[in-house]
Structure formats: structure tokens, C-alpha cells
Design a protein around this motif. Sequence first.
Motif, PDB file in Angstrom:
ATOM      1  N   THR A 116       0.624  -1.036  -0.080  1.00 17.26           N
ATOM      2  CA  THR A 116       0.115   0.004   0.144  1.00 17.26           C
ATOM      3  C   THR A 116       0.916   1.295  -0.089  1.00 17.26           C
ATOM      4  O   THR A 116       0.732   2.125  -0.882  1.00 17.26           O
ATOM      5  CB  THR A 116      -0.783   0.187   1.303  1.00 17.26           C
ATOM      6  OG1 THR A 116      -1.492  -1.243   1.395  1.00 17.26           O
ATOM      7  CG2 THR A 116      -1.975   1.213   1.058  1.00 17.26           C
ATOM      8  N   ILE A 117       1.922   1.237   0.964  1.00 10.21           N
ATOM      9  CA  ILE A 117       2.730   2.529   1.009  1.00 10.21           C
ATOM     10  C   ILE A 117       3.473   2.556  -0.153  1.00 10.21           C
ATOM     11  O   ILE A 117       3.470   3.552  -0.574  1.00 10.21           O
ATOM     12  CB  ILE A 117       3.478   2.325   2.336  1.00 10.21           C
ATOM     13  CG1 ILE A 117       2.835   2.389   3.494  1.00 10.21           C
ATOM     14  CG2 ILE A 117       4.685   3.367   2.302  1.00 10.21           C
ATOM     15  CD1 ILE A 117       3.482   2.133   4.780  1.00 10.21           C
TER      16      ILE A 117
ATOM     17  N   MET B  48       1.496   3.727  -3.370  1.00 15.98           N
ATOM     18  CA  MET B  48       0.758   5.071  -3.220  1.00 15.98           C
ATOM     19  C   MET B  48       1.691   6.232  -3.191  1.00 15.98           C
ATOM     20  O   MET B  48       1.757   7.310  -3.787  1.00 15.98           O
ATOM     21  CB  MET B  48      -0.299   5.112  -2.001  1.00 15.98           C
ATOM     22  CG  MET B  48      -1.416   4.364  -1.985  1.00 15.98           C
ATOM     23  SD  MET B  48      -2.492   4.525  -3.481  1.00 15.98           S
ATOM     24  CE  MET B  48      -3.097   6.032  -3.289  1.00 15.98           C
ATOM     25  N   VAL B  49       3.054   6.011  -2.252  1.00 13.67           N
ATOM     26  CA  VAL B  49       3.923   6.839  -2.201  1.00 13.67           C
ATOM     27  C   VAL B  49       4.711   7.198  -3.658  1.00 13.67           C
ATOM     28  O   VAL B  49       4.848   8.256  -4.013  1.00 13.67           O
ATOM     29  CB  VAL B  49       5.040   6.848  -1.232  1.00 13.67           C
ATOM     30  CG1 VAL B  49       6.073   7.772  -1.096  1.00 13.67           C
ATOM     31  CG2 VAL B  49       4.291   6.875   0.307  1.00 13.67           C
TER      32      VAL B  49
ATOM     33  N   ILE C 168       3.358   6.655  -6.647  1.00 14.19           N
ATOM     34  CA  ILE C 168       2.672   7.066  -7.480  1.00 14.19           C
ATOM     35  C   ILE C 168       2.555   8.585  -6.978  1.00 14.19           C
ATOM     36  O   ILE C 168       2.540   9.496  -7.992  1.00 14.19           O
ATOM     37  CB  ILE C 168       1.464   6.825  -7.407  1.00 14.19           C
ATOM     38  CG1 ILE C 168       1.126   5.536  -7.948  1.00 14.19           C
ATOM     39  CG2 ILE C 168      -0.008   7.614  -8.315  1.00 14.19           C
ATOM     40  CD1 ILE C 168       1.524   5.060  -9.283  1.00 14.19           C
ATOM     41  N   ALA C 169       2.557   9.022  -5.694  1.00 15.13           N
ATOM     42  CA  ALA C 169       2.269  10.304  -5.325  1.00 15.13           C
ATOM     43  C   ALA C 169       3.532  11.130  -5.713  1.00 15.13           C
ATOM     44  O   ALA C 169       3.409  12.316  -6.095  1.00 15.13           O
ATOM     45  CB  ALA C 169       1.961  10.381  -3.725  1.00 15.13           C
ATOM     46  N   LYS C 170       4.645  10.429  -5.720  1.00 13.52           N
ATOM     47  CA  LYS C 170       6.060  11.211  -5.838  1.00 13.52           C
ATOM     48  C   LYS C 170       6.143  11.737  -7.259  1.00 13.52           C
ATOM     49  O   LYS C 170       6.701  12.561  -7.523  1.00 13.52           O
ATOM     50  CB  LYS C 170       7.170  10.284  -5.463  1.00 13.52           C
ATOM     51  CG  LYS C 170       7.492  10.233  -3.917  1.00 13.52           C
ATOM     52  CD  LYS C 170       8.530  11.073  -3.607  1.00 13.52           C
ATOM     53  CE  LYS C 170       8.883  10.551  -1.995  1.00 13.52           C
ATOM     54  NZ  LYS C 170       8.533  11.705  -1.215  1.00 13.52           N
TER      55      LYS C 170
ATOM     56  N   MET D 271       3.693  12.075  -9.535  1.00 15.48           N
ATOM     57  CA  MET D 271       2.269  12.816  -9.961  1.00 15.48           C
ATOM     58  C   MET D 271       2.702  13.759 -11.157  1.00 15.48           C
ATOM     59  O   MET D 271       3.738  14.611 -11.032  1.00 15.48           O
ATOM     60  CB  MET D 271       1.674  13.382  -8.947  1.00 15.48           C
ATOM     61  CG  MET D 271       0.815  12.627  -7.956  1.00 15.48           C
ATOM     62  SD  MET D 271      -0.480  11.657  -8.737  1.00 15.48           S
ATOM     63  CE  MET D 271      -1.638  12.635  -8.841  1.00 15.48           C
ATOM     64  N   ALA D 272       2.215  13.492 -12.221  1.00 16.09           N
ATOM     65  CA  ALA D 272       2.668  14.387 -13.530  1.00 16.09           C
ATOM     66  C   ALA D 272       1.388  15.120 -13.815  1.00 16.09           C
ATOM     67  O   ALA D 272       0.302  14.555 -13.643  1.00 16.09           O
ATOM     68  CB  ALA D 272       3.000  13.617 -14.603  1.00 16.09           C
ATOM     69  N   ASP D 273       1.464  16.116 -14.667  1.00 16.12           N
ATOM     70  CA  ASP D 273       0.284  17.004 -15.164  1.00 16.12           C
ATOM     71  C   ASP D 273      -0.302  16.201 -16.152  1.00 16.12           C
ATOM     72  O   ASP D 273      -1.606  16.364 -16.104  1.00 16.12           O
ATOM     73  CB  ASP D 273       0.899  18.284 -15.535  1.00 16.12           C
ATOM     74  CG  ASP D 273       1.322  19.293 -14.613  1.00 16.12           C
ATOM     75  OD1 ASP D 273       0.683  19.126 -13.414  1.00 16.12           O
ATOM     76  OD2 ASP D 273       1.882  20.445 -14.780  1.00 16.12           O
TER      77      ASP D 273
ATOM     78  N   PRO E 252      -1.150  12.731 -16.654  1.00 17.88           N
ATOM     79  CA  PRO E 252      -0.969  11.152 -16.284  1.00 17.88           C
ATOM     80  C   PRO E 252      -0.764   9.990 -17.200  1.00 17.88           C
ATOM     81  O   PRO E 252      -1.481  10.202 -18.216  1.00 17.88           O
ATOM     82  CB  PRO E 252      -2.341  11.173 -15.398  1.00 17.88           C
ATOM     83  CG  PRO E 252      -3.235  12.203 -15.983  1.00 17.88           C
ATOM     84  CD  PRO E 252      -2.649  13.215 -16.478  1.00 17.88           C
TER      85      PRO E 252
ATOM     86  N   GLN F  79      -1.260   6.253 -13.272  1.00 17.09           N
ATOM     87  CA  GLN F  79      -1.501   7.569 -12.379  1.00 17.09           C
ATOM     88  C   GLN F  79      -3.273   7.798 -12.377  1.00 17.09           C
ATOM     89  O   GLN F  79      -3.825   8.066 -11.581  1.00 17.09           O
ATOM     90  CB  GLN F  79      -0.687   8.650 -12.896  1.00 17.09           C
ATOM     91  CG  GLN F  79      -0.989   9.820 -12.010  1.00 17.09           C
ATOM     92  CD  GLN F  79      -0.219  10.978 -12.583  1.00 17.09           C
ATOM     93  OE1 GLN F  79       0.786  11.131 -13.115  1.00 17.09           O
ATOM     94  NE2 GLN F  79      -0.997  12.138 -12.120  1.00 17.09           N
TER      95      GLN F  79
ATOM     96  N   VAL G 165      -5.088   5.306 -10.242  1.00 18.90           N
ATOM     97  CA  VAL G 165      -4.933   5.703  -8.850  1.00 18.90           C
ATOM     98  C   VAL G 165      -5.618   6.985  -8.544  1.00 18.90           C
ATOM     99  O   VAL G 165      -6.424   7.210  -7.440  1.00 18.90           O
ATOM    100  CB  VAL G 165      -3.401   5.948  -8.731  1.00 18.90           C
ATOM    101  CG1 VAL G 165      -3.201   6.488  -7.158  1.00 18.90           C
ATOM    102  CG2 VAL G 165      -2.534   4.818  -8.561  1.00 18.90           C
ATOM    103  N   GLU G 166      -5.658   7.829  -9.455  1.00 15.62           N
ATOM    104  CA  GLU G 166      -6.397   9.073  -9.311  1.00 15.62           C
ATOM    105  C   GLU G 166      -7.809   9.017  -9.236  1.00 15.62           C
ATOM    106  O   GLU G 166      -8.654   9.324  -8.270  1.00 15.62           O
ATOM    107  CB  GLU G 166      -6.169  10.097 -10.446  1.00 15.62           C
ATOM    108  CG  GLU G 166      -4.782  10.877 -10.444  1.00 15.62           C
ATOM    109  CD  GLU G 166      -4.478  11.923 -11.286  1.00 15.62           C
ATOM    110  OE1 GLU G 166      -5.631  11.824 -12.342  1.00 15.62           O
ATOM    111  OE2 GLU G 166      -3.450  12.114 -11.581  1.00 15.62           O
TER     112      GLU G 166
ATOM    113  N   PHE H  18      -8.500   7.420  -5.915  1.00  7.54           N
ATOM    114  CA  PHE H  18      -8.535   8.481  -4.793  1.00  7.54           C
ATOM    115  C   PHE H  18      -9.814   9.295  -5.093  1.00  7.54           C
ATOM    116  O   PHE H  18     -10.451   9.617  -3.835  1.00  7.54           O
ATOM    117  CB  PHE H  18      -7.212   9.565  -5.335  1.00  7.54           C
ATOM    118  CG  PHE H  18      -6.816  10.515  -4.269  1.00  7.54           C
ATOM    119  CD1 PHE H  18      -6.180  10.277  -3.247  1.00  7.54           C
ATOM    120  CD2 PHE H  18      -7.357  11.888  -4.297  1.00  7.54           C
ATOM    121  CE1 PHE H  18      -5.780  11.016  -1.995  1.00  7.54           C
ATOM    122  CE2 PHE H  18      -7.091  12.794  -3.212  1.00  7.54           C
ATOM    123  CZ  PHE H  18      -6.232  12.456  -2.281  1.00  7.54           C
TER     124      PHE H  18
END
Lengths: 189, 295
Positions: B67-68, B71-72, B74-76, B78-80, B82, B86, B89-90, B93
Amino acid sequence: MLDFVTVLAASEEGGGSFLVKPGIGLMIWTLLAFGATLLVLRKLAFPKISEQLDKRQRAIEESIDTAEETKAEAERILAEYRQRLQEARTQAESIVARATSAAQKQQEDSLQQARVQREEMMEQTRRDIDAETRRAIQEIRSQVADLTVLATEKVTRKTLTPEDQRRLVDEAIGELDFEALAGSDGSRN
Amino acid sequence: MRSLSRKQILLLAAAVWLGGAVLIYAATGSSGKNEEFQPTGEFKLEEWLPLGFNRAVLYLLLAALLTIVTMVYIAKRMADRPNRVQTAVETVFVFMRDQIAGANLDRDMARKWFPFVGALFLFIWFNNMLGYIPLPVNDHEPISIGSLELPSFAIYAATANISIPLALSLMVWITYHIVGIRRQGLGKYFASWVPAGVEGFARGPIFLIEVISHFVRTISLSVRLFANILAGHLLILFMAGGLGVILGVAALGWFTLPAAVLFFLFEVGLVATLQAFIFATLTAIYLGGAVAAEH
């Protein structure tokens, strides 16, 4: 199928009870694992994802706004151009109309001028004719007088003094109507 | 050879399936009922290391780590613009934020409690999904290679053990009571348990019923998740050969195999996500109910 059920029942009897017996140790492990997950996600994952989503949302909204502004601007410019075109057309029409009317006026003017000029010329001609006529009459008178004197001399064999002759002739001529010679000028009897 | 039509392929598959069952039965026959094999043994936990470290703990930690890391990671990055992962995941989310938390909590509560509800959803989901990936964790029926005994590959889910859903349920239960008491005060919070419109003498018995229902919530919340995942795993286990082993008819194992595949797809495709969703949604509903003046 019946076999299947008896098998399930048998397996429950055969020590399946551990399945529903909670273990404190495992529960603590669960809370630790979940707690760590929650902490890391809340600190490192969720804010960044949320921020990115918000950023994109803003970007989309801005793009829409910009697009709308551009569209409005384009429409404004188009309307302006249309108006200008209309104005230009109107202006052109008015120029043509003015030119036409000016040309017409000029034509009329020059026509009028020509007429006036002609009138003047005719007047002048008339005056010239009159003057010429008068001069001619005067000439004729003078000639007639001289001729008369000559004729009288011949008839009378007597020479009058030039003054007498002239007086006599003038009197005689004065009685004559020379106006008829003036043509259209004089009134005919 | 010309290519086969769909109908012919289906017929061929059916022939292989039924013919295989008949052939295996002819070859092996029946060896009588197997009293030794216990299907539930697949879920028995042996302590591998001190501090109660067993297979369920390994799965818990693996799921937490997965999980960590997912998610981390993907979060790290994150592109304009996607990519597919991404976007997925978005989507999850936004689904968690708007459908699970947002739909059951008011704006302030949703913002404050979204991480909790979202983490619960993801943690349970990864736990459930991890349960369908075969891993070499079966110490109950080891494979013997020479003198070496290796654990065989098996599917196991941490959420198929009552302790794990129960721990999470108790955590949710205690959390929403604390949230309710802190928001409304002790007296008002308990008064809010009685539904609006109940007056006078009826308030007593109704309150008692509400107390019972609150306690039942811990059981319903945990057992729903536990029983669904356990039942799914047992069904896959039985259909993938367990039934054949128990009844001593090897051909039965071959015969029920397609059902195992279907159950597997059903569990992975629906139940794993659905149960995580239900758990997280109920958590959000309980939290929302705790801060509501009356329900």
C-alpha cells in the motif's frame, strides 16, 4: 452435494474453531501495520495526490476561462470588423453618391454656364449688329446726302454752298423713314 | 489446417474437460474418503518467529508495504499529464474522496477523516488482493525435494482471519465514539443515539436497543469482511482440488477446476474490492452518524 456439506461440517468439527478465535497478538500487529500505513499515506501520499488533482482542476478551469475569454475577444474583434466593414461600405456609398451628385451638379453648372455664355454672346452679337446697323444707316445717310447734292447740282446747275446743301439734305432725309432699314430693330409701319 | 470456429473450440474444450475427468477416474478411481485432510488447516497459523510473527503477520506487513510503496511512488511522480497507472490511482483517490468520505460526511469531517477512511480502504483492498496471489507460504503441506522441505505455493489472505478485521472494526468503533463525544459532549452524544421523534417512556428501551446495535456493529463489520474472504478462499480451495482430495476422487478435482477459476475471477474482480468499499463506507457512515445531532 450432500457429501460436500458433510465434509464442511466435518472440517468445522475437526478443529476449525481457531478460525473464529481472535488472537490479541495478531490484533496488535494489525493495528501497527494499519497505523504505519495511515501515517505514511497521510504524510506522503494523500497530500501530494490531492494537490496534483487540485492543480489540474485549477488548470482546467483556467483553460476554460482563457478559452472563453479568447472566444469573447474573437467575437468582439469580429463584430468590430463587421462594423468597420459596414462603415466603410456606407462611406464608399456616400462617396460615390457625393461624386455622382457633384458630377451632376457640375454638368448642370457647366450647362447653365454655357447657356449664360451663349445668351451673353447672342446679346453681344445683337448689340454688334445694332451698332453696325446704325453705322450703316449713318453711312447711307451720308452717301445719300452727297449723292443728292450731286444730283441736285446736276439738275439745277447751281452750286449751293456746302452748308446749304447739307442743311437741305438733312431736312430731306429727316423726312425719310430710315427706320425700315434697321430691320428687326425698328418697328414696321 | 483451417482455423477452428468458436463453436468448435468450445466443443473441444468441453470434450477435454469431460474426457479428462473420465480418463483420470478410470486411471485412479476412488481411494476412499480422506479423513486426514482438513481444508481449514490452510488457514491455521504457526508461529514462525517470536512476538507472534506468523503467516498472517507476514501478509499484513506485505500488504502495508505494498500500500505504502504503491501510493507513495505514485504520489511522488504525479505528472500533469498522467499515464494509465496514475489515472487509475487518481480515479481511486477521487472515488474514495467523493464517494466513500464525501458522500457520507459533511465537508469538514470529510476533509479531516478522509485519510483515515481512505487508508482503511486501501489497506483492506491490498490485503484482500494480496490474498489471491499464490506465494510460497504453505507450511501445512510442504513440498519435499530430497531432504529439503519447502513451503508450497498457496493463496492466503490476512483478512480471512477474524483477528485482523476485528482489530480494525474495534479501532473504527472506538474512534467514532471518541469523535462523537468530543464533538457533542458525553451526555448529548448518548442522547443522540435515540432517534428523533421518540419521546417519554419509550426513550429507555429504544436507547437499550441502540446500545445493542452499536455493539453489534463491531461484529457485523468484522465478520462481514472475514466471512466473505474466508468463504471465497474456501470455495476456491474446494473447487481447485480440495473436494477431490477429501473424497479421494482425483477426477473430481479435474472436474471442479473450471468452477475454481470462475470463483477466483469473481473474488478478485468483485468481492475483494466490494468488501474493502463496504468496510470503508460503513466507517464513514459511523463517523458521520457520531457527529450528527440525531439519527
